[in-house]
Design an enzyme around this catalytic site. Structure first.
Site, short mmCIF file in Angstrom:
data_model
loop_
_atom_site.label_atom_id
_atom_site.label_comp_id
_atom_site.label_asym_id
_atom_site.label_seq_id
_atom_site.Cartn_x
_atom_site.Cartn_y
_atom_site.Cartn_z
CE LYS A 141 49.98 4.35 59.03
NZ LYS A 141 48.69 4.28 58.35
CG ASP A 142 47.20 8.37 57.35
OD1 ASP A 142 47.36 7.28 56.77
OD2 ASP A 142 46.79 8.47 58.52
NE ARG B 125 52.41 -0.20 53.76
CZ ARG B 125 52.47 -0.90 54.90
NH1 ARG B 125 53.30 -1.92 55.01
NH2 ARG B 125 51.71 -0.60 55.92
NE ARG B 126 49.56 -2.25 57.64
CZ ARG B 126 48.99 -1.31 58.38
NH1 ARG B 126 47.68 -1.13 58.33
NH2 ARG B 126 49.72 -0.55 59.18
NE ARG C 168 38.64 2.48 56.31
CZ ARG C 168 38.03 3.53 55.75
NH1 ARG C 168 37.34 3.38 54.62
NH2 ARG C 168 38.12 4.74 56.27
NE ARG D 299 41.58 -0.43 61.11
CZ ARG D 299 42.27 -0.11 60.04
NH1 ARG D 299 43.20 -0.93 59.59
NH2 ARG D 299 42.07 1.02 59.40
CB CYS E 231 47.81 6.47 51.90
SG CYS E 231 46.07 6.90 51.73
#
Length: 299
Positions: A80-81, A132-133, A150, A156, A245
């Site tokens: 996805k990256d 997106r999130r 980050r 996180r 991304c």
């Protein structure tokens, strides 16, 4: 190619899991490997969210450069990256199985609003740096406050436990692969057909030099053709939209037992702009990505 295949990877816990998984799969085929750790722009710049960083490939460019310089033989990426167009001379040779593609909302238990049967209180502070999130959580709950976060997955979670956030959004794949214990937290597991993941979320991509035929042949031992078929559709949607991304795009494709393809997609013009959703099904993959993009533009 040397006697051992040199695998280039980032140094985070999840990236190292991915690299060790690659080593294990190649070892099963009798192939010796060694790891080479490479720091990327996304690792170095921790104070900016992705939508404020320039270009594409925040977690991939330096690894690709090492591949082009013949310092490594295989680059292992979270797919996805990875930008949809490889640099000249490089190609994606193989992809992995797909771990759970969903996003999970991880919530501090004391912040659960059980009285009103809500999973978050009003104006809850939700941590994510993904456009997106951000767009999708605001589509469900316009009242929440978005705050950039980050760091790797354990970092996180520590920030969440410290009270810097009421909840954070994470990929299920990362938490699953790292076998993270989170009994002290509540996890809301989104359906990927409703909270739509990034294209190819949960999949690893193995990138090589196009000219390196021996390594490419070896990687065919670990290639998952069915995963590639579906992620190619998702990534083609991203490519047709000329996105990276940081684009607020979700795209998820499934194939049912009868061989029909089903795609769910969501797109916003910006993280804080209205979300557009489409769902399309057809019996073949021919022009499916193009139809999804057309539908997104019209919706």
């Amino acid at each position: 190619m040397s006697d051992k295949i040199r695998i280039g990877t980032r140094g985070s816990k999840l990236a190292l899991w991915q690299a060790h998984h690659t080593q294990d799969r190649l070892s099963e085929a009798g192939i010796e490997t060694e790891l080479i750790i490479i720091k990327t722009q996304g690792d170095r710049i921790q104070h900016l969210s992705f939508d404020k960083m320039e270009g594409k490939g925040f977690f991939t460019k330096e690894i690709e450069d090492a591949l082009l310089r013949n310092e490594i033989d295989v680059a292992v990426h979270s797919m996805k990256d990875l930008p949809t167009n490889s640099p000249e001379g490089l190609c994606i040779t193989a992809v992995s199985y797909r771990e759970n593609p969903a996003d999970w909302l991880v919530i501090r238990k004391e912040k659960l609003d059980k009285a009103q049967d809500l999973w978050l209180p009003e104006k809850a502070v939700v941590g994510t740096s993904s456009a997106r999130r951000k767009a999708q959580i605001l589509d469900f709950r316009p009242d929440v406050e978005i705050k950039d976060i980050r760091g790797n997955v354990p970092t996180r979670l520590n920030k969440l436990r410290e009270g810097q956030f009421d909840a954070i959004l994470l990929a299920a794949a990362g938490m699953t692969r790292l076998k993270i214990e989170a009994e002290d937290l509540e996890i809301l597991k989104f359906n990927p057909k409703e909270f739509i993941p990034a294209p190819a979320q949960g999949v690893l991509a193995w990138q090589t030099r196009e000219e390196d035929k021996p390594t490419r042949r070896l990687l065919k031992h670990i290639h998952e053709k069915e995963t590639a078929e579906l992620t190619n559709i998702e990534r083609k949607i991203l490519n047709l939209l000329d996105g990276g991304c940081q684009m607020p795009l979700g795209a998820y494709c499934e194939k049912d037992p009868a061989g029909n393809y089903h795609v769910w997609a969501a797109l916003a013009d910006a993280w804080n702009a209205p979300l557009r959703r489409v769902q399309l099904s057809q019996s073949t993959k021919h022009q499916l990505a193009e139809r999804v993009v057309e539908a997104l533009h019209k919706s």
